[in-house]
Design a protein around this motif. Structure first.
Motif, mmCIF file in Angstrom:
data_model
loop_
_atom_site.group_PDB
_atom_site.id
_atom_site.type_symbol
_atom_site.label_atom_id
_atom_site.label_comp_id
_atom_site.label_asym_id
_atom_site.label_seq_id
_atom_site.Cartn_x
_atom_site.Cartn_y
_atom_site.Cartn_z
ATOM 1 N N LEU A 29 0.851 -1.180 0.000
ATOM 2 C CA LEU A 29 0.000 0.000 0.000
ATOM 3 C C LEU A 29 0.892 1.235 0.000
ATOM 4 N N SER A 30 0.690 2.119 -0.970
ATOM 5 C CA SER A 30 1.417 3.385 -1.021
ATOM 6 C C SER A 30 0.425 4.509 -0.785
ATOM 7 N N ALA A 31 0.760 5.391 0.151
ATOM 8 C CA ALA A 31 -0.097 6.528 0.468
ATOM 9 C C ALA A 31 0.691 7.810 0.215
ATOM 10 N N PHE A 32 0.016 8.795 -0.340
ATOM 11 C CA PHE A 32 0.635 10.079 -0.671
ATOM 12 C C PHE A 32 0.054 11.131 0.257
ATOM 13 N N ILE A 33 0.930 11.749 1.050
ATOM 14 C CA ILE A 33 0.443 12.693 2.059
ATOM 15 C C ILE A 33 1.240 13.995 2.027
ATOM 16 N N GLU A 34 0.583 15.050 2.504
ATOM 17 C CA GLU A 34 1.255 16.331 2.630
ATOM 18 C C GLU A 34 2.364 16.234 3.666
ATOM 19 N N ASN A 35 3.441 16.969 3.412
ATOM 20 C CA ASN A 35 4.537 17.056 4.355
ATOM 21 C C ASN A 35 4.206 18.111 5.393
ATOM 22 N N ARG A 44 0.769 14.651 10.228
ATOM 23 C CA ARG A 44 0.075 13.896 9.166
ATOM 24 C C ARG A 44 0.375 12.401 9.253
ATOM 25 N N LEU A 45 1.632 12.048 9.508
ATOM 26 C CA LEU A 45 2.004 10.641 9.624
ATOM 27 C C LEU A 45 1.290 10.000 10.822
ATOM 28 N N ALA A 46 1.184 10.732 11.924
ATOM 29 C CA ALA A 46 0.479 10.224 13.099
ATOM 30 C C ALA A 46 -0.989 9.969 12.782
ATOM 31 N N GLU A 47 -1.600 10.837 11.973
ATOM 32 C CA GLU A 47 -3.004 10.650 11.584
ATOM 33 C C GLU A 47 -3.177 9.352 10.800
ATOM 34 N N ILE A 48 -2.252 9.085 9.896
ATOM 35 C CA ILE A 48 -2.295 7.847 9.106
ATOM 36 C C ILE A 48 -2.187 6.640 10.043
ATOM 37 N N ALA A 49 -1.212 6.679 10.947
ATOM 38 C CA ALA A 49 -1.012 5.569 11.889
ATOM 39 C C ALA A 49 -2.245 5.364 12.764
ATOM 40 N N GLU A 50 -2.852 6.449 13.214
ATOM 41 C CA GLU A 50 -4.046 6.339 14.047
ATOM 42 C C GLU A 50 -5.221 5.750 13.272
ATOM 43 N N THR A 51 -5.391 6.154 12.027
ATOM 44 C CA THR A 51 -6.472 5.606 11.199
ATOM 45 C C THR A 51 -6.301 4.103 11.032
ATOM 46 N N LEU A 52 -5.081 3.667 10.761
ATOM 47 C CA LEU A 52 -4.828 2.237 10.620
ATOM 48 C C LEU A 52 -5.079 1.510 11.938
ATOM 49 N N ALA A 53 -4.595 2.058 13.036
ATOM 50 C CA ALA A 53 -4.768 1.425 14.346
ATOM 51 C C ALA A 53 -6.245 1.320 14.720
ATOM 52 N N GLU A 54 -6.998 2.380 14.474
ATOM 53 C CA GLU A 54 -8.437 2.374 14.794
ATOM 54 C C GLU A 54 -9.195 1.304 14.018
ATOM 55 N N ASN A 55 -8.643 0.906 12.885
ATOM 56 C CA ASN A 55 -9.278 -0.109 12.039
ATOM 57 C C ASN A 55 -8.594 -1.467 12.154
ATOM 58 N N SER A 88 -10.625 8.655 4.563
ATOM 59 C CA SER A 88 -10.122 9.757 5.390
ATOM 60 C C SER A 88 -9.444 10.839 4.549
ATOM 61 N N GLY A 89 -9.512 10.691 3.210
ATOM 62 C CA GLY A 89 -8.972 11.716 2.325
ATOM 63 C C GLY A 89 -7.549 11.497 1.843
ATOM 64 N N ALA A 122 -7.175 -1.418 4.274
ATOM 65 C CA ALA A 122 -6.353 -0.247 4.617
ATOM 66 C C ALA A 122 -6.507 0.838 3.558
ATOM 67 N N ALA A 123 -6.490 0.453 2.291
ATOM 68 C CA ALA A 123 -6.671 1.436 1.212
ATOM 69 C C ALA A 123 -8.038 2.099 1.321
ATOM 70 N N ARG A 124 -9.050 1.303 1.612
ATOM 71 C CA ARG A 124 -10.402 1.848 1.722
ATOM 72 C C ARG A 124 -10.523 2.866 2.860
#
Length: 143
Positions: free
Chosen positions: A6-12, A16-27, A62-63, A55-57
């Motif tokens: 899975l490759s995710a493209f995020i703003e620097n 932001r990285l913590a938000e991604i990790a939290e979304t994955l953890a919550e799921n 979450s944008g 995870a992609a879904r």
């Protein structure tokens, strides 16, 4: 073994990285490998997770812009020369490595690496006949 990455493209930007990790953890999505590369404005997170499609879904919901690609997981000997032997095999068959990163390994005496190559099927066929090709999906996705 060919696995789904899975490759995710995020703003620097901070957090932001913590938000991604939290979304994955919550799921309840477990990471077994992660790589982060950045440019001035954006970053690319490459991950091996226990459920790439889910995870992609959830990330898309979450944008986050993301996609699933095929990469090669290789369990090389965790000793001097193990990495060199795998690279030599790939080089001899003209498999150019685009990028690579390490993965959590459950193989005793093995180092698990993830490679992106142009022709992942041909590279897998080459590696499969060696001890480095002995990778089970549960070792990657930590099912």
């Amino acid at each position: 073994m060919i696995v789904n990455q899975l490759s995710a493209f995020i703003e620097n930007k901070a957090g932001r990285l913590a938000e991604i990790a939290e979304t994955l953890a919550e799921n309840n999505i477990d990471l077994s490998a992660v790589s982060l590369a950045d440019s001035a404005d954006y970053g690319v997170i490459r991950m091996l997770v226990n459920d790439p499609e889910r995870a992609a879904r959830v990330l898309k919901e979450s944008g986050v812009i993301c996609k699933i690609t095929k990469v090669l997981a290789v369990a090389m000997e965790d000793a001097p020369g193990g990495f060199a032997r795998v690279l030599h095999l790939l080089k001899n068959q003209s498999h150019e490595i685009k990028y690579m990163y390490a993965c959590i390994s459950r193989h005793e005496g093995k180092a698990l690496m993830v490679f992106s190559v142009e022709d992942v099927e041909a590279a897998e066929a080459l590696i499969k006949g060696t001890s480095a090709g002995d990778v089970h999906p549960a070792d990657i996705y930590r099912i």
